[in-house]
Design a protein around this motif. Structure first.
Motif, PDB file in Angstrom:
ATOM      1  N   THR A 169       7.265  -3.098   1.922  1.00 44.31           N
ATOM      2  CA  THR A 169       6.762  -2.120   2.919  1.00 44.31           C
ATOM      3  C   THR A 169       7.912  -2.765   3.954  1.00 44.31           C
ATOM      4  N   ARG A 170       8.351  -3.987   4.566  1.00 39.35           N
ATOM      5  CA  ARG A 170       8.833  -4.680   5.421  1.00 39.35           C
ATOM      6  C   ARG A 170      10.469  -4.245   4.993  1.00 39.35           C
ATOM      7  N   HIS A 171      10.660  -5.313   3.608  1.00 40.42           N
ATOM      8  CA  HIS A 171      12.086  -5.220   2.872  1.00 40.42           C
ATOM      9  C   HIS A 171      12.479  -3.105   3.044  1.00 40.42           C
ATOM     10  N   LEU A 172      12.018  -2.563   2.637  1.00 37.44           N
ATOM     11  CA  LEU A 172      12.303  -0.817   2.275  1.00 37.44           C
ATOM     12  C   LEU A 172      12.050  -0.266   3.832  1.00 37.44           C
ATOM     13  N   ALA A 173      11.861  -1.176   4.849  1.00 37.18           N
ATOM     14  CA  ALA A 173      12.238  -0.792   6.564  1.00 37.18           C
ATOM     15  C   ALA A 173      13.421  -0.895   6.337  1.00 37.18           C
ATOM     16  N   MET A 174      13.897  -2.465   6.023  1.00 35.94           N
ATOM     17  CA  MET A 174      15.086  -2.595   6.556  1.00 35.94           C
ATOM     18  C   MET A 174      16.086  -2.233   6.242  1.00 35.94           C
ATOM     19  N   GLU A 175      15.719  -1.625   4.595  1.00 40.27           N
ATOM     20  CA  GLU A 175      16.789  -0.393   3.831  1.00 40.27           C
ATOM     21  C   GLU A 175      16.681   0.610   4.346  1.00 40.27           C
ATOM     22  N   GLY A 176      16.020   1.693   4.601  1.00 47.73           N
ATOM     23  CA  GLY A 176      15.818   2.727   4.805  1.00 47.73           C
ATOM     24  C   GLY A 176      16.084   2.781   6.250  1.00 47.73           C
ATOM     25  N   GLY A 177      16.279   2.166   7.547  1.00 51.29           N
ATOM     26  CA  GLY A 177      16.513   2.275   8.815  1.00 51.29           C
ATOM     27  C   GLY A 177      17.941   3.382   9.034  1.00 51.29           C
ATOM     28  N   LYS A 178      18.526   2.629   8.444  1.00 48.24           N
ATOM     29  CA  LYS A 178      20.283   3.269   8.539  1.00 48.24           C
ATOM     30  C   LYS A 178      20.578   5.086   7.958  1.00 48.24           C
ATOM     31  N   HIS A 179      19.573   4.691   6.975  1.00 46.48           N
ATOM     32  CA  HIS A 179      19.338   6.758   6.775  1.00 46.48           C
ATOM     33  C   HIS A 179      17.888   7.401   7.468  1.00 46.48           C
ATOM     34  N   GLY A 180      17.606   7.305   8.529  1.00 47.75           N
ATOM     35  CA  GLY A 180      16.396   7.844   9.403  1.00 47.75           C
ATOM     36  C   GLY A 180      15.124   7.738   8.313  1.00 47.75           C
ATOM     37  N   ALA A 237       5.493   8.763  15.608  1.00 50.87           N
ATOM     38  CA  ALA A 237       6.246   7.158  15.130  1.00 50.87           C
ATOM     39  C   ALA A 237       7.441   7.209  14.848  1.00 50.87           C
ATOM     40  N   GLY A 238       8.191   8.737  15.441  1.00 51.27           N
ATOM     41  CA  GLY A 238       9.682   8.398  14.800  1.00 51.27           C
ATOM     42  C   GLY A 238      10.425   7.212  15.918  1.00 51.27           C
ATOM     43  N   TRP A 239      10.242   5.499  16.551  1.00 52.87           N
ATOM     44  CA  TRP A 239      10.201   4.396  16.703  1.00 52.87           C
ATOM     45  C   TRP A 239       9.757   3.018  15.855  1.00 52.87           C
ATOM     46  N   VAL A 240       8.729   3.804  15.279  1.00 52.65           N
ATOM     47  CA  VAL A 240       7.655   2.929  14.463  1.00 52.65           C
ATOM     48  C   VAL A 240       8.294   2.829  13.199  1.00 52.65           C
ATOM     49  N   THR A 241       8.379   1.401  12.097  1.00 53.92           N
ATOM     50  CA  THR A 241       9.136   1.218  11.147  1.00 53.92           C
ATOM     51  C   THR A 241       8.630  -0.501  11.452  1.00 53.92           C
ATOM     52  N   GLY A 242       8.466  -0.758   9.595  1.00 56.72           N
ATOM     53  CA  GLY A 242       8.650  -1.865   9.652  1.00 56.72           C
ATOM     54  C   GLY A 242       7.180  -2.554  10.030  1.00 56.72           C
ATOM     55  N   ALA A 243       6.367  -1.859   9.832  1.00 59.20           N
ATOM     56  CA  ALA A 243       4.703  -2.371  10.599  1.00 59.20           C
ATOM     57  C   ALA A 243       3.492  -2.258   9.574  1.00 59.20           C
ATOM     58  N   ASP A 244       2.392  -2.612   9.789  1.00 56.56           N
ATOM     59  CA  ASP A 244       1.242  -2.869   8.917  1.00 56.56           C
ATOM     60  C   ASP A 244       0.465  -3.157  10.342  1.00 56.56           C
ATOM     61  N   PHE A 245      -0.101  -1.927   9.747  1.00 54.44           N
ATOM     62  CA  PHE A 245      -1.192  -1.146  10.729  1.00 54.44           C
ATOM     63  C   PHE A 245      -2.794  -1.503   9.812  1.00 54.44           C
ATOM     64  N   ALA A 246      -3.582  -2.318  10.386  1.00 54.85           N
ATOM     65  CA  ALA A 246      -4.713  -3.061  10.249  1.00 54.85           C
ATOM     66  C   ALA A 246      -5.930  -1.859  10.754  1.00 54.85           C
ATOM     67  N   ILE A 247      -6.531  -0.469   9.749  1.00 54.94           N
ATOM     68  CA  ILE A 247      -7.659  -0.232  10.118  1.00 54.94           C
ATOM     69  C   ILE A 247      -9.250  -0.228   9.038  1.00 54.94           C
ATOM     70  N   ASP A 248      -9.146  -2.183  10.297  1.00 59.99           N
ATOM     71  CA  ASP A 248     -10.432  -2.703   9.211  1.00 59.99           C
ATOM     72  C   ASP A 248     -11.338  -3.026  10.832  1.00 59.99           C
ATOM     73  N   GLY A 249     -11.702  -1.978  11.721  1.00 63.21           N
ATOM     74  CA  GLY A 249     -12.924  -2.665  12.507  1.00 63.21           C
ATOM     75  C   GLY A 249     -12.872  -3.729  12.931  1.00 63.21           C
ATOM     76  N   GLY A 250     -11.887  -4.272  13.188  1.00 55.72           N
ATOM     77  CA  GLY A 250     -11.620  -5.640  13.342  1.00 55.72           C
ATOM     78  C   GLY A 250     -12.035  -6.668  12.516  1.00 55.72           C
ATOM     79  N   THR A 251     -11.842  -6.468  11.798  1.00 49.47           N
ATOM     80  CA  THR A 251     -12.197  -7.973  10.467  1.00 49.47           C
ATOM     81  C   THR A 251     -11.057  -8.525  10.645  1.00 49.47           C
ATOM     82  N   THR A 252      -9.745  -8.311  10.794  1.00 53.21           N
ATOM     83  CA  THR A 252      -8.273  -9.119  10.318  1.00 53.21           C
ATOM     84  C   THR A 252      -8.437 -10.382  11.867  1.00 53.21           C
ATOM     85  N   ALA A 253      -9.107  -9.709  12.653  1.00 53.03           N
ATOM     86  CA  ALA A 253      -9.078 -10.632  13.967  1.00 53.03           C
ATOM     87  C   ALA A 253      -9.966 -11.606  14.244  1.00 53.03           C
ATOM     88  N   TRP A 254     -10.756 -11.894  13.547  1.00 49.41           N
ATOM     89  CA  TRP A 254     -11.359 -13.107  13.139  1.00 49.41           C
ATOM     90  C   TRP A 254     -11.978 -13.955  12.688  1.00 49.41           C
TER      91      TRP A 254
END
Length: 254
Positions: A169-180, A237-254
Motif C-alpha cells: 500500500t505504501r509503495h502504490l501510494a508513492m507511485e500513484g501520487g503523481k496521478h492523483g 480524504a483527499g489529502w490522505v494517502t500511504g496510511a494504514d488505519f487501525a480499526i481494532d478497538g485499541g488492540t495495537t495500541a498496548w
C-alpha cells in the motif's frame, strides 16, 4: 451527510458477507455505483439484491476469484463496461490458511500468499490504467496480524500476507501520487463475522483475544470497518494517502 460517493464507481471484492457486504451496502447508500465480486455466486447476488431493493445501483461478477489474474481483469473490464470508469477500488477479499509453522505446508503457505497478496496486486494492476485517467482511491484490507502476533492465533502465513499488503500500500501510494491516485490500507482487529463467530464460542480462544480490546472488550462489526472505508473512498480524504488505519478497538495500541 448523505451522498458522499455520489457519481463514483466503486469496485469491491468479496461482497458476499462480512466486511465486503457491509461496505457494498454502505457505498451504494452513499450514491456509488457498486461493482462487486465474490467467489460464491449466491451470496454475491444476495448482496446486490439488497442494494437494489434499497434503491441503490449495483452489479456483480460472480463467481469471481481475483487471486487469478484473468478474473481480476474481467472484474475491472466489467466495471468499465457497466459504468464507463472506475473511481474506487476496495480490495477486501482474501483467502487464508491458519497453522503453526510445524503444520504449515508449502501448499498452505503459497495458497495464502496468493489469496492475500496476489489478490490485491491483480486488481490494482488491472485497475491502474483506468485510475490514472482521473485519479481515485484504492483501499486495501490489511490486518492487525500484519503488525503484531496473537498467542492463540496461528497466523504465520496470514501475518506475512497482511504485512505485505500494508507495505504494498505504501509503495502504490508513492507511485500513484503523481496521478492523483490515493492508496491506503485498513487493518481490522477482531471483527464478528461468520468466520469468527464460532471461534468466539471457545473461551480459551476468545478470552485472550478479548483482553486486547480497550473498549470494554467490545468486538468489532463489519460496519465499523466499512465506515472507515467510506471515508477513505470519499473526497473528504483527499489529502490522505500511504496510511494504514487501525480499526481494532485499541488492540495495537498496548
Amino acid at each position: 451527510m448523505a451522498g458522499r460517493l455520489e457519481g463514483k464507481v466503486a469496485v469491491i471484492t468479496g461482497i458476499g458477507s462480512g466486511m465486503g457486504r457491509a461496505a457494498a451496502i454502505l457505498f451504494a447508500a452513499e450514491g456509488a455505483k457498486v461493482v462487486g465480486c465474490d467467489i460464491d455466486e449466491e451470496s454475491g447476488s444476495a448482496t446486490i439484491d439488497s442494494i437494489r431493493e434499497a434503491g441503490g445501483i449495483a452489479v456483480a461478477l460472480a463467481p469471481c476469484d481475483p487471486s487469478e489474474a484473468d478474473q481480476a481483469q474481467a472484474l475491472i473490464d466489467s466495471a468499465v463496461a457497466s459504468y464507463g470508469a472506475i473511481d474506487i477500488v476496495y480490495n477486501n477479499a482474501a483467502k487464508v490458511h491458519f497453522a503453526p509453522i510445524e503444520e504449515m505446508t508449502i501448499e498452505m503457505w503459497r495458497g495464502t500468499m496468493k489469496g492475500e497478496l496476489d489478490i490485491v496486486f491483480n486488481v490494482c494492476k488491472a485497475a491502474w490504467g483506468h485510475l490514472k485517467e482521473r485519479g481515485g482511491s484504492i483501499i486495501n484490507c490489511g490486518s492487525v496480524s500484519g503488525k503484531m502476533a496473537y498467542e492463540v492465533l496461528p497466523a504465520l502465513a496470514h501475518s506475512a500476507g497482511k504485512g505485505g499488503v500494508i507495505a504494498m500500500t505504501r509503495h502504490l501510494a508513492m507511485e500513484g501520487g503523481k496521478h492523483g491516485i490515493r492508496v491506503n490500507s485498513i487493518s481490522p482487529g477482531l471483527v464478528r463475522t461468520a468466520a469468527t463467530a464460532a471461534l468466539m464460542e471457545n473461551p480459551a480462544w476468545f478470552e485472550p483475544m478479548k483482553r486486547k480490546l480497550m473498549l470494554n472488550g467490545r468486538v468489532g462489526t463489519p460496519e465499523d470497518v466499512a465506515y472507515c472505508a467510506l471515508y477513505l473512498a470519499s473526497d473528504e480524504a483527499g489529502w490522505v494517502t500511504g496510511a494504514d488505519f487501525a480499526i481494532d478497538g485499541g488492540t495495537t495500541a498496548w
